[in-house]
Enzyme design. Structure first.
Site: not given
Ligand code: SF4
Length: 347
Positions: A20, A33, A39, A76, A116, A134, A195, A204, A298
């Site tokens: 898509w 979407e 899914t 689906l 969304y 989302d 990370c 972060c 669900s």
């Molecule tokens: S946004 Fe933060 S918690 Fe998520 S993968 Fe990156 S460093 Fe790690």
């Protein structure tokens, strides 16, 4: 470099190649979407390709019957998505001359479209700077800004929405949203995020405080309600007795073998023949078990056993039931577990 430009640089090098994403046509973004709600991407790919072969334009879909559309959606799950999509494209034909509106507010008014999806269509197809938030995006931002409030609460969602809006670039908002989708699916995953591969570590807060594994905060999930059912495979010559489910509720209007919910500890031996007699005017004798499956929705889990039923006699069927030739078994939109049984027993 800002968070957005860092993320976009990563995206241009690592974007997933998805069917898509071949162009940004609003109808195609919309279909993808809606299919992707609840899914997995891998499961959607084949459905999407098959769908676009049959319904390549919004107009083709709008002119198709609901039964055919449901048949293409079969497997689906969450069939109200397909029904609403059909209602939505018909509304676009009737009110917008067949062109999906180019702003999130009007897209949001279409049936089955939530915030969304409206954000995804407006940003990807029309370059509008609207977030598409989302569960993946909530998770990423709860970690980036170390938000320890319950992310299922509306207040927390609003707060995160504001943070995303602040980070969103005016240029390439659609790519920014898609970059978040890809980051959430491959790197900032639930549980233990990867990370060491993330382009956003320096932004972060959760990473800096080493609390990324415990975010986001959400209440414990309720277990789905366990429901035991018995279902009858009634064969008359080369045809099977099937009925259509009611037009509202779970699996509305989908087709199934006659079934009954069993009370705790009750046997199907009397209840299933009585149901088939009362609802469908057919006399049967219950035989052996043929197939068993567990199907999880669900909020409920169906534990369903299919029994061989010997047909004895019967009158005219009510309008919601029919004798289905086994050779036409793939022509109906089946309710999920009944499709599994039909596929296993009559390949
Ligand atoms: S946004 Fe933060 S918690 Fe998520 S993968 Fe990156 S460093 Fe790690």
């Amino acid at each position: 470099m800002t968070l957005a430009s860092q993320l976009l640089t990563w995206y241009y090098e690592n974007a997933r190649d998805l069917p898509w994403r071949q162009n940004n046509d609003a109808y195609k973004v919309w279909v993808s979407e809606i299919m992707l709600q609840q899914t997995r991407v891998e499961a959607v790919k084949n459905y999407y390709t098959r769908w676009m072969e049959r319904f390549p334009t919004l107009d083709t879909l709008a002119r198709s019957s609901e039964q055919e559309v449901l048949t293409y959606w079969q497997g689906l799950g969450y069939y109200s998505r397909a029904r609403n999509l059909l209602l939505g494209v018909r509304e676009v034909c009737a009110r917008y001359d067949g062109k999906v509106p180019d702003n999130a507010a009007e897209i949001l008014r279409l049936p089955g479209v939530g915030e969304y999806t409206a954000g995804a269509i407006a940003s990807i197809a029309y370059n509008r700077p609207v977030p598409a938030v989302d569960g993946n995006v909530l998770r990423i931002f709860s970690r980036l800004f170390c938000i320890e409030d319950d992310i299922t609460k509306q207040g927390t969602k609003r707060k995160i929405h504001g943070l995303i809006q602040n980070c969103m670039p005016k240029e390439q908002p659609g790519n920014f949203n898609q970059a978040l989708m890809d980051l959430g699916s491959a790197i900032c995953i639930p549980g233990h995020p990867r990370c060491s591969l993330c382009p956003l570590t320096k932004y972060c807060e959760a990473y800096a405080r080493e609390v990324q594994d415990v975010l986001p905060v959400r209440p414990p999930r309720k277990q789905p309600l366990h429901v035991t059912l018995a279902s009858g495979i009634v064969k008359n010559g080369e045809s099977l007795l099937v009925r259509q489910r009611p037009s509202t509720g779970l699996l509305a209007k989908m087709w199934e073998f006659p079934s009954i919910e069993l009370e705790k500890n009750s046997a199907p031996s009397a209840m299933l023949p009585a149901l088939i007699k009362a609802d469908l005017a057919q006399e049967i004798v219950l035989g052996q078990k043929l197939f068993h499956c567990i199907h999880t929705f669900s909020h409920r889990k169906w534990d369903i056993t299919f029994f061989d039923c010997r047909w004895l006699d019967g009158g005219a069927l009510p309008p919601f039931a029919r004798w289905l030739p086994i050779s036409e078994i793939t022509s109906l939109p089946w309710a999920g577990p009944h499709l599994k049984a039909a596929a296993a027993l009559f390949k």
